[in-house]
Design an enzyme around this catalytic site. Sequence first.
Site, mmCIF file in Angstrom:
data_model
loop_
_atom_site.group_PDB
_atom_site.id
_atom_site.type_symbol
_atom_site.label_atom_id
_atom_site.label_comp_id
_atom_site.label_asym_id
_atom_site.label_seq_id
_atom_site.Cartn_x
_atom_site.Cartn_y
_atom_site.Cartn_z
ATOM 1 N N ARG A 89 0.864 -1.166 0.000
ATOM 2 C CA ARG A 89 0.000 0.000 0.000
ATOM 3 C C ARG A 89 0.911 1.230 0.000
ATOM 4 N NH1 ARG A 89 -3.806 2.755 4.707
ATOM 5 N NH2 ARG A 89 -4.806 4.246 3.300
ATOM 6 N N HIS A 90 0.485 2.288 -0.659
ATOM 7 C CA HIS A 90 1.271 3.518 -0.687
ATOM 8 C C HIS A 90 1.579 4.002 0.733
ATOM 9 C CE1 HIS A 90 -2.315 5.695 0.553
ATOM 10 N NE2 HIS A 90 -2.983 5.019 -0.374
ATOM 11 N N GLY A 91 2.541 4.901 0.849
ATOM 12 C CA GLY A 91 2.916 5.446 2.148
ATOM 13 C C GLY A 91 1.930 6.497 2.645
ATOM 14 N N GLY A 353 -0.121 -0.458 -4.591
ATOM 15 C CA GLY A 353 -1.543 -0.173 -4.762
ATOM 16 C C GLY A 353 -2.109 0.519 -3.540
ATOM 17 N N ALA A 396 1.525 2.086 4.103
ATOM 18 C CA ALA A 396 2.725 1.288 3.794
ATOM 19 C C ALA A 396 2.561 -0.196 4.114
ATOM 20 C CB ALA A 396 3.960 1.847 4.499
#
Length: 472
Positions: A89-91, A353, A396
């Site tokens: 997952r994005h930060g 994602g 994250a």
Amino acid sequence: RRRFRSASSCRGRAVAAMAPQRAAAAILSAAALLLLPLASAGLSGYFGTKSRYEEVNPHLLKDPLSLGPAAASRLPASCAPLQLRALLRHGTRYPTAGQIRRLGQLHARLVRRPTAAACPAAAHLAAWQMWYEESLDGRLAPQGRLDMEHLARRLAARFPALFAARRRLVLASSSKHRCRQSGAAFRRGLGPSLSLGSDEAEVEVNDSLMRFFDHCAKFVALVEENDVAMCQVDAFKEGPEMRRVLEKVASALCLPVEELNADLVQVAFLTCSYELAIKNVTSPWCSLFSEEDAKVLEYLNDLKQYWKRGYGYDINSRSSCILFQDIFQHLDKAVEESKSSKPISSPLIVQVGHAETLQPLLALMGFFKDDEPLRANNYLRQEHRKFRSGRIVPYAANLVFVLYHCDQVKTSEEEYQVQILLNEKLMPFHHSNETISTYADLKDYYKDILENCHFKEECALPKFNVTAVDEL
């Protein structure tokens, strides 16, 4: 545009079931209305999908490169990693434009309202500087870049053979700016030694895998754009637990309770989470909430995740089978190449994602499933639930599949083995309750999904005119 509206909403039934509790729960003591001391520490475990990654790995607060107490992979010495597939997952990100807009509306009400000594919370928040701008709209925060760089360095330290110099890294992300930037930050964290094959500056965009939910017509029509699908969430917003929080916040801000709703209260609560995650500060917005309030607001977040991305409807998880099958196709290819004594063509595959990418996939695999569904009227019974989105998909978050080749084994099936890590912790497999499985056993356990879950058929809209409730 909303489709499949239906009069058979569960909202009325759920609210009616909670009615006998409402009067008692709404009676608030004078002490409960007093301004609470500033504290995000007691709230930080309840921010759901807006949680810091450090909430699931507290050791990172002291050392962001520490591998933690469970660093050992507990594998026989004769096993060597062949392939790593990481879904990230994005930060840490900024709020979305919609959240910023609602926060601005709430803040403006406090600024316009004359606040005397009788209302210290409102006065304090009126003096708070509204620094969020709509142009930030969910973009990656500086802390989010650090999240990704540090994660890359920890994974490289955990699997040094795979991240060795001149190994090929396949790096992809969703089309969202925060994901592309997260991918670039992950790449920077690895330094210059790895090869991306072609242009090292590019992160491939792959929405068909990272945003599969957007491409699933059945999910979009019956869940995403369907009012009825979120009836449990709506019912909880109107239930006694949320009403108690609503009245308490209204009193602290000296606002008529009619001027607030669950969405505005949640925005205030999430502002506390954003300030902690983005700036590492305790926001004055945190002062409006106790730990008990935080548990209620966490449940509201989890209800939405459960019904929209988790076990609430089968299509939520079934729509992710395209990603699940892609993972195993690459694992299969690595096994075949190993058996043929060929170099592994894709030893490292990293894809960035969203929480909405990981949560359905984990549900498809059967992780974090409670015996009883999360509903508007079973908040107390779900106190010890497995499905807590902040523990599963914080900023994250990462789900990592590692394929190993093992020598000195008794059978040929034991030659290829797999581990899965969620947020850098080994996950026990359902079929064995062990943290390592032969690849053959794992494929056999998920045989039905691998062979019979076809994205096109799963995501086709129903041909007949049925209600959302009937179809789901």
